[in-house]
Design a protein around this motif. Structure first.
Motif, short mmCIF file in Angstrom:
data_model
loop_
_atom_site.label_atom_id
_atom_site.label_comp_id
_atom_site.label_asym_id
_atom_site.label_seq_id
_atom_site.Cartn_x
_atom_site.Cartn_y
_atom_site.Cartn_z
N ARG A 150 44.03 73.96 50.79
CA ARG A 150 44.51 72.60 51.03
C ARG A 150 46.04 72.49 50.88
O ARG A 150 46.71 71.84 51.67
CB ARG A 150 43.82 71.65 50.06
CG ARG A 150 44.22 70.21 50.30
CD ARG A 150 43.41 69.26 49.48
NE ARG A 150 43.84 67.90 49.76
CZ ARG A 150 43.03 66.87 49.75
NH1 ARG A 150 41.77 67.04 49.49
NH2 ARG A 150 43.48 65.66 49.98
N LYS A 151 46.59 73.15 49.87
CA LYS A 151 48.03 73.07 49.63
C LYS A 151 48.79 73.68 50.80
O LYS A 151 49.81 73.14 51.25
CB LYS A 151 48.39 73.80 48.33
CG LYS A 151 49.87 73.71 47.97
CD LYS A 151 50.18 74.48 46.68
CE LYS A 151 49.57 73.81 45.47
NZ LYS A 151 50.00 74.46 44.21
N GLU A 152 48.30 74.82 51.33
CA GLU A 152 48.95 75.46 52.46
C GLU A 152 48.86 74.60 53.71
O GLU A 152 49.81 74.53 54.52
CB GLU A 152 48.32 76.83 52.72
CG GLU A 152 48.57 77.84 51.60
CD GLU A 152 47.89 79.16 51.87
OE1 GLU A 152 47.19 79.27 52.91
OE2 GLU A 152 48.04 80.10 51.07
N ILE A 153 47.72 73.94 53.90
CA ILE A 153 47.54 73.06 55.05
C ILE A 153 48.56 71.94 55.02
O ILE A 153 49.25 71.66 56.02
CB ILE A 153 46.11 72.47 55.07
CG1 ILE A 153 45.08 73.56 55.31
CG2 ILE A 153 45.99 71.40 56.15
CD1 ILE A 153 43.65 73.09 55.19
N SER A 154 48.68 71.27 53.90
CA SER A 154 49.60 70.14 53.78
C SER A 154 51.04 70.57 54.01
O SER A 154 51.81 69.87 54.68
CB SER A 154 49.47 69.49 52.40
OG SER A 154 48.18 68.96 52.22
N LYS A 155 51.40 71.72 53.47
CA LYS A 155 52.77 72.22 53.60
C LYS A 155 53.08 72.52 55.06
O LYS A 155 54.14 72.12 55.59
CB LYS A 155 52.94 73.47 52.75
CG LYS A 155 54.36 74.02 52.71
CD LYS A 155 54.43 75.23 51.79
CE LYS A 155 55.85 75.80 51.75
NZ LYS A 155 55.93 77.01 50.89
N ALA A 156 52.18 73.22 55.74
CA ALA A 156 52.41 73.56 57.14
C ALA A 156 52.40 72.32 58.02
O ALA A 156 53.21 72.19 58.94
CB ALA A 156 51.34 74.55 57.61
N ALA A 157 51.48 71.39 57.71
CA ALA A 157 51.38 70.16 58.51
C ALA A 157 52.65 69.34 58.43
O ALA A 157 53.12 68.80 59.44
CB ALA A 157 50.19 69.33 58.03
N ASP A 158 53.23 69.23 57.26
CA ASP A 158 54.48 68.46 57.09
C ASP A 158 55.61 69.07 57.92
O ASP A 158 56.39 68.34 58.55
CB ASP A 158 54.88 68.43 55.61
CG ASP A 158 53.97 67.53 54.78
OD1 ASP A 158 53.31 66.66 55.38
OD2 ASP A 158 53.93 67.70 53.55
N VAL A 159 55.70 70.39 57.91
CA VAL A 159 56.77 71.07 58.65
C VAL A 159 56.60 70.85 60.16
O VAL A 159 57.55 70.50 60.87
CB VAL A 159 56.79 72.57 58.32
CG1 VAL A 159 57.77 73.30 59.22
CG2 VAL A 159 57.15 72.80 56.86
N VAL A 160 55.38 71.05 60.65
CA VAL A 160 55.12 70.90 62.09
C VAL A 160 55.34 69.46 62.53
O VAL A 160 55.95 69.19 63.57
CB VAL A 160 53.69 71.38 62.43
CG1 VAL A 160 53.35 71.07 63.88
CG2 VAL A 160 53.54 72.86 62.16
N ASN A 161 54.84 68.51 61.74
CA ASN A 161 55.04 67.09 62.07
C ASN A 161 56.52 66.75 62.19
O ASN A 161 56.94 66.01 63.08
CB ASN A 161 54.40 66.20 61.00
CG ASN A 161 52.90 66.09 61.17
OD1 ASN A 161 52.39 66.24 62.27
ND2 ASN A 161 52.21 65.83 60.08
N GLU A 162 57.29 67.29 61.29
CA GLU A 162 58.73 67.00 61.26
C GLU A 162 59.41 67.51 62.53
O GLU A 162 60.21 66.78 63.15
CB GLU A 162 59.34 67.66 60.02
CG GLU A 162 60.82 67.42 59.84
CD GLU A 162 61.37 68.18 58.63
OE1 GLU A 162 62.46 68.76 58.75
OE2 GLU A 162 60.69 68.19 57.58
N VAL A 163 59.09 68.74 62.93
CA VAL A 163 59.70 69.32 64.13
C VAL A 163 59.24 68.60 65.39
O VAL A 163 60.04 68.27 66.27
CB VAL A 163 59.38 70.83 64.22
CG1 VAL A 163 59.84 71.41 65.55
CG2 VAL A 163 60.02 71.58 63.06
N VAL A 164 57.93 68.35 65.49
CA VAL A 164 57.38 67.67 66.67
C VAL A 164 57.95 66.25 66.80
O VAL A 164 58.31 65.80 67.90
CB VAL A 164 55.84 67.63 66.61
CG1 VAL A 164 55.27 66.71 67.68
CG2 VAL A 164 55.28 69.03 66.77
#
Length: 496
Positions: A150-164
């Motif tokens: 879960r922690k890895e998912i949230s971290k990756a999701a935040d980064v991708v959302n920011e770039v997109v």
């Protein structure tokens, strides 16, 4: 609820407890139940077999009253009958699906526990030690290791959302042909079948287009030339016309150019655009977080017209998810991505390919004939577990053998959709039968390879295993590798 029974009243007389070892119908120790699952029934041999101790007795897959069971592994599935099941009436309560678009990356599944239905008996838990040496135990252990943290998912999701979000905002604020693009999240992460690590994402940038006229290219039903029925004045897409035809390669080239310019403006992230791959419809970003995250940005034309005639007999879910659901899904828009048709050793740059990834995402999230399948408090199935295991098997094999380069996870997803169509009942995907269900799926996939037939789920005349797409030598090589793994207990799963 089917399969439930009332708890027997507790006996008032106190008797000493008798420890019993529970075995399933394969003779192995029963799998542990999980919170939120309907407790699996304990398999039992016949009394005569139990007395005689016949070691040759074959396991049987139990079916609930009125339901057909999936054949066990010695009854081989036929690739040509993937969608051949008896039609059943659709549920009158079935509602049309909501639009599958999600503006942001989900941050992982909820951790709430599902409540067991009142009056339902749970299966006794087997110890991890007892399960460890069984095929069922090994597969469940693999699934456990593949589960995203879960922690890895949230971290990756935040980064991708920011770039997109940065790319979308920049495109809206600049005068270009892509000013009106909107996000549409697709791919294995959003379908909740991503394995190993949240390091790959697919995001469509959809662009609504005026009334289009499609001309089928070739005989697959998948590729089309796109023209406009009427070109309004000032239509920015007129820049990409070659005669009356909208050039996919020209449009993708300009899209890539703008993405590269906007990526350079991202100062707080280490982001770059990977080199263009021939025939690929995606602009691939590489984000170092410091771990690498790959994001495929795919341009897609959104058409709200009726689906093309080549899809008329596709999406065979009438006897599985219902006629009403099929009608509802076919009323959703379809998409065209700049994936060029291959002509010999080159590509036809004007062509677009049909995409139904948004519909696939909806089906994978709503995959059970029962509405509550795999929901919190509902019965669990092993449909998506079988998909994850097969994806991982192919992924691991591709790492070791270059001969398998032509195969991809989309072949696995297409095959499992045909399996779900052929075996729609919950009892045919009971979690306690994970090992036999996975073996049945392998049997079906191997049969598709042998017959060289894996038809597109939405475009029935498009054969994904045709000689033009994958040569026979590669298929035979994959068959040998799959058979070796299944006959030796999947040694490749131990290479984590």
């Amino acid at each position: 609820m089917e399969g439930q029974r009332e708890r027997p009243p507790a006996s008032r007389a106190k008797k000493p407890a008798v420890k019993r070892t529970t075995t399933d119908h394969n003779g192995t120790v029963g799998a542990p139940s999980h919170a939120g699952n309907c407790g699996p029934q304990r398999g039992a041999r016949s009394r005569r077999a139990k007395r005689d101790g016949d070691p040759t007795e074959k396991p049987r897959t139990r079916a609930r009253p009125g339901q057909a069971s999936m054949p066990i592994t010695d009854q081989r599935s036929s690739a040509t009958g993937a969608a051949g099941v008896a039609e059943q009436p659709a549920s009158p309560e079935l509602q049309p699906p909501a639009h599958p678009e999600a503006p942001e990356v989900a941050r992982g599944p909820s951790r709430r526990r599902g409540a067991r239905s009142v009056g339902q008996l749970g299966a006794p838990r087997a110890s991890r030690k007892d399960l460890k040496g069984t095929p069922e135990g090994k597969l469940k252990n693999v699934l456990k290791k593949l589960k995203l943290k879960r922690k890895e998912i949230s971290k990756a999701a935040d980064v991708v959302n920011e770039v997109v979000k940065h790319l979308l905002t920049s495109m809206k604020n600049r005068e270009s042909e892509f000013k009106e693009v909107q996000p549409l999240n697709t791919g294995s992460y959003y379908e909740r079948v991503k394995i190993s690590a949240p390091n790959e994402f697919d995001v469509m940038f959809k662009l609504a287009v005026p009334r289009t006229q499609l001309q089928e290219y070739g005989d697959t039903g998948a590729f089309y030339l796109v023209a406009f029925k009427r070109i309004p004045r000032g239509n920015p897409l007129s820049h990409f016309l070659e005669g009356d035809i909208l050039s996919a390669s020209k449009m993708l080239s300009k899209f890539r150019e703008i993405i590269k310019e906007e990526v350079k403006e991202i100062k707080d992230r280490d982001v770059c655009v990977e080199e263009e791959k021939p025939g690929s419809p995606a602009v691939t970003l590489l984000i170092r977080n410091p771990e690498e995250i790959s994001v495929d940005i795919i341009l897609a034309l959104e058409s709200k017209s009726s689906w093309p005639i080549s899809t008329k007999e596709g999406l065979p879910i009438k006897n599985w998810l219902g006629t009403k659901m099929r009608t509802s899904l076919r009323r959703e828009p379809f998409y065209l991505v700049p994936k060029n048709a291959k002509v010999g050793d080159s590509f036809q740059g004007k062509t677009w390919r049909l995409s139904f990834s948004h519909t696939e995402k909806y089906i994978l999230k709503n995959h059970g004939i029962e509405k509550t399948c795999c929901e919190v408090g509902g019965a669990k199935c092993c449909r998506k577990d079988c998909l994850k295991l097969m994806k991982y098997l192919l992924e691991q094999l591709k790492k070791e053998y270059q001969e398998l380069e032509a195969f991809c996870s989309y072949h696995v997803k297409t095959a499992i959709l045909h399996m779900w169509t052929k075996y729609p009942q919950y009892s045919q995907w009971d979690p306690k039968d994970l090992s036999s269900c996975f073996d049945n799926f392998l049997t079906f996939f191997v049969e598709c390879l042998k017959t060289e037939k894996l038809m597109h789920y939405f475009i029935p005349k498009f054969n994904l295993f045709s000689q033009e797409l994958i040569d026979q030598k590669s298929k035979e090589f994959l068959i040998r590798k799959i058979e070796y793994e299944r006959n030796n207990g999947f040694p490749i799963f131990d290479k984590f």
